[in-house]
Scaffold this motif. Structure first.
Motif, PDB file in Angstrom:
ATOM      1  N   UNK A 177       0.702  -1.100   0.086  1.00  0.00           N
ATOM      2  CA  UNK A 177       0.020   0.208   0.046  1.00  0.00           C
ATOM      3  C   UNK A 177       0.882   1.323  -0.053  1.00  0.00           C
ATOM      4  N   UNK A 179       0.419   4.346  -0.081  1.00  0.00           N
ATOM      5  CA  UNK A 179      -0.080   5.331   0.933  1.00  0.00           C
ATOM      6  C   UNK A 179       0.844   5.502   2.252  1.00  0.00           C
ATOM      7  N   UNK A 180       1.212   4.171   2.407  1.00  0.00           N
ATOM      8  CA  UNK A 180       2.289   3.896   3.667  1.00  0.00           C
ATOM      9  C   UNK A 180       3.390   4.951   3.684  1.00  0.00           C
ATOM     10  N   UNK A 182       3.508   7.597   1.662  1.00  0.00           N
ATOM     11  CA  UNK A 182       3.066   8.876   2.111  1.00  0.00           C
ATOM     12  C   UNK A 182       2.952   9.429   3.507  1.00  0.00           C
ATOM     13  N   UNK A 183       2.289   8.187   4.279  1.00  0.00           N
ATOM     14  CA  UNK A 183       2.068   8.279   5.634  1.00  0.00           C
ATOM     15  C   UNK A 183       3.427   8.735   6.309  1.00  0.00           C
ATOM     16  N   UNK A 184       4.624   7.842   5.977  1.00  0.00           N
ATOM     17  CA  UNK A 184       5.753   7.918   6.551  1.00  0.00           C
ATOM     18  C   UNK A 184       6.526   9.200   6.487  1.00  0.00           C
ATOM     19  N   UNK A 185       6.147   9.841   5.132  1.00  0.00           N
ATOM     20  CA  UNK A 185       6.699  11.296   4.730  1.00  0.00           C
ATOM     21  C   UNK A 185       6.097  12.243   5.766  1.00  0.00           C
ATOM     22  N   UNK A 186       4.644  12.109   5.684  1.00  0.00           N
ATOM     23  CA  UNK A 186       3.788  12.919   6.511  1.00  0.00           C
ATOM     24  C   UNK A 186       4.430  12.975   7.796  1.00  0.00           C
TER      25      UNK A 186
END
Lengths: 286, 378
Positions: A177, A179-180, A182-186
């Motif tokens: 996935x 988006x993980x 993206x989540x890590x960067x966020x």
């Protein structure tokens, strides 16, 4: 009451497979192991007399050199495969034309591996395509020695087994996935950090599979070193064939086979143990 | 954790993906500490806008300012906002603790301080005792709380929420929405909440913005959006309406009630109606008249309820427990939807049945005009 009956059905269903594996896998393996502990017959075959001769011969410095070279060649070829397959599989998984690229990955399998090796001979030989082009362009004056050496063996091995590394890695990336990331960067990771900390652990099982799928056939390679290798790039697979066909020392051939199998087994178990942590979290996920 | 949210200003943001225009000149201001919803159907651009604020997408044009400072040059990891993702995006190989500690580690917090903060967050979202579980072992609601705790870990100025409840079932959605509202009250930072569920947006937002096809149609308080939608799309997307094309005939100032009364001709209803508005409407202007179903009064039988009363029969009653919806076919041939809340038998008397004759009426002040021009084919 119900559970034992279910088990019985399972056994019945597994029976054909079990029979197949026993007859064509376990029994031959047992024969090989047995032969390796017997004396060699005069004209091939074995004499039924227990002996450690074969294993003593394995320890011959020349043979040890070949075994070590086989190990070294296999590791190099496998790691090269992985290094090429990782970005390729990632790109395929993220591409809009997944099916096309997967199709292209599989296309080589439509042709016999032997023919493909001969194609490489045509490409790499002194009067081969590569040398001809380089000569025509004036980049080189003398043809390069591209074939009948360790370089050619590793090159062709990588070529042959690259799809076996790409496919499991593709599956892992495809399931991942994104988006993980993206989540890590966020949450404060850099781009590289996100890939290493989050994506890599998630595709670990794919890496394990790719390693196993390439290392095992590469380690037992026989045709590739025979056809594109030279004297200095013989592998254990070639020794086994020589011992069976030329020298007719079947116990020695068996002993090498046993060693090959054991080393592969130890290698696989080590890699799997490394991958187990990941497997656990995967079980949890589903 | 009190009142330190950022004010966000979105200025003329445009973003295309190939030939698809995801956002078209969107401008919008969000006050510090408010709960702001971006509402619209899927593909309307609301998620793209959120991803632009978070830094995952770059706008083709426009500016994003946090407290007056542009953040467009900052990568996502450097922006003072954190996001709660649609499917939670919890790291599957890390435990609850590991997930919440992840941003704190990236920030370089020492172990002791980090553990303390994680404990605090786990208590805050009431996940005590689940510390060492992997995401796969948690229920949907628990995952959601981990995602929120993780996003709040570094005390961002702004929390971005991308349809955070859409992966959960209806009952859980309701209770988590209330929790989310409480969390917002406690942490006091700016929440930007993306949803396609108007109920969610109406019930928790301080302000909300309606999007469709990449354009911002209307922004305002939930009350403003519901009571006076400015476009036909907003009027039909938010709540339910009886919307009819009409033509303004005349406007007059009603001194007594301090409002303008517009007379409109509604061909579909076969009538001329009166409706109130903030100002006069140019005579002959084509626009839409709308009346919400819950604002229509329905009475059994042919009763004269005063000027503006319609008579007709119940075409289709839809019973929903606490309320009923009636599709009333007027004698003029129009269909008017009516929503009636059920109270007690004493108050209501016998119910209205299928094919019963009924009378309906509404007050001019309850109807409203949607100032969007209609064309002949509608």
């Amino acid at each position: 009451m119900r559970k034992p009956r279910k088990d019985k059905a399972g056994i019945m269903l597994a029976a054909p497979m079990g029979l197949w594996v026993t007859l064509f896998f376990a029994v031959p393996l047992l024969i090989i192991v047995t032969y390796s502990f017997l004396k060699k017959g005069l004209y091939g075959g074995v004499e039924w007399e227990p002996s450690f001769d074969a294993y003593r011969q394995v320890l011959d410095p020349d043979f040890i050199a070949v075994t070590l070279r086989t190990l070294w060649t296999s590791i190099l070829a496998t790691l090269t495969c992985l290094a090429l397959a990782l970005p390729t599989a990632y790109a395929i998984a993220r591409s809009r034309h997944q099916t096309l690229f997967l199709f292209l990955t599989i296309i080589p399998f439509w042709t016999s591996s032997l023919i493909r090796i001969y194609a490489w001979i045509n490409l790499l030989s002194t009067e081969g395509l590569v040398n001809n082009i380089l000569l025509a362009l004036g980049i080189i004056k003398e043809p390069l020695h591209l074939i009948y050496n360790l370089f050619a063996v590793i090159l062709v091995l990588v070529y042959m087994y690259l799809p076996f590394a790409i496919l499991p890695l593709f599956t892992a990336f495809d399931r991942f996935d994104f988006t993980l990331v993206d989540a890590a960067r966020d949450l404060g990771s850099s781009k590289l950090g996100a890939l290493v900390r989050i994506m890599l652990p998630s595709v670990r099982s794919g890496i394990t599979t790719a390693l196993v799928f390439t290392a095992i056939p590469v380690f037992g390679a026989y045709t590739v070193p025979l056809l594109v290798g030279g004297m200095g790039s013989t592998m254990v697979g070639n020794i086994i064939v020589d011992q069976v066909q030329k020298t007719r020392n079947w116990p020695l051939a068996s002993a090498f086979s046993v060693i090959l199998t054991l080393v592969s087994l130890i290698g696989v178990l080590t890699v799997l143990r490394g991958g187990r942590k990941d497997k656990k979290s995967k079980e949890v996920r589903t | 954790m009190q009142g330190k949210g950022s004010a966000i200003s979105i200025q003329h943001i445009t973003k295309s993906f190939g030939s698809f225009k995801a956002l078209d000149d969107v401008s919008l201001d969000i006050a510090p500490g408010e709960f702001f919803s971006l509402l619209g159907p899927s593909g309307c651009g609301k998620t793209t806008l959120l991803r632009i604020i978070a830094g995952f997408e770059e706008p083709d044009q426009g500016e994003v300012l946090f407290d007056g400072t542009s953040v467009l040059r900052l990568p996502p990891e450097k922006r003072p906002c954190n996001m709660v993702f649609q499917n939670f995006a919890l790291f599957p190989h890390l435990s609850v603790r590991g997930n919440i500690a992840f941003p704190l580690k990236r920030k370089g917090l020492g172990k002791e301080e980090r553990e303390e903060r994680v404990d605090e967050l786990i208590r805050f979202v009431e996940l005590t005792g689940h510390d060492n579980k992997k995401p796969g072992q948690l229920s949907g609601g628990q995952k959601q709380r981990v995602a929120i705790a993780r996003a709040l870990a570094c005390e961002p100025d702004v929390l971005l929420l991308d349809e955070p409840l859409s992966a959960l079932d209806a009952k859980l959605r309701q209770s988590l929405l209330v929790e989310l509202d409480e969390i917002h009250d406690k942490v006091g930072i700016t929440f930007i909440y993306v949803t396609h569920d108007q109920g969610e947006a109406l019930s928790v937002s301080d302000h909300m913005a309606i999007f469709n096809e990449g354009r911002l149609l209307q922004a305002g308080t939930p009350y403003e959006i519901y009571e006076s939608p400015s476009t036909l799309f907003t009027a039909s997307f938010i709540g339910e309406g009886n919307i009819f094309p009409c033509t303004a005939l005349s406007s007059r100032w009603d001194e007594e009630d301090d409002e303008w009364i517009i007379t409109v001709d509604v061909p579909a209803l076969g009538r001329t109606l009166e409706v109130t508005d903030w100002g006069p409407v140019e005579d002959g202007r084509r626009l839409y008249f709308s009346i919400r179903p819950e604002k229509v009064r329905i009475v059994a039988g042919d009763v004269d309820l005063g000027p503006g009363c319609f008579h007709g029969i119940v075409d289709e009653p839809v019973y929903a427990g606490y309320q009923s919806k009636f599709y009333v076919k007027t004698d003029e041939g129009a269909t008017i939807r009516v929503l009636k809340s059920h109270t007690t038998y004493l108050e209501e008397g016998p119910g209205i049945e299928w094919k019963d004759r009924v009378s309906v009426i509404w007050r001019p002040a309850d109807g409203y005009l949607v100032k969007e021009e209609w064309h002949e084919e509608t």
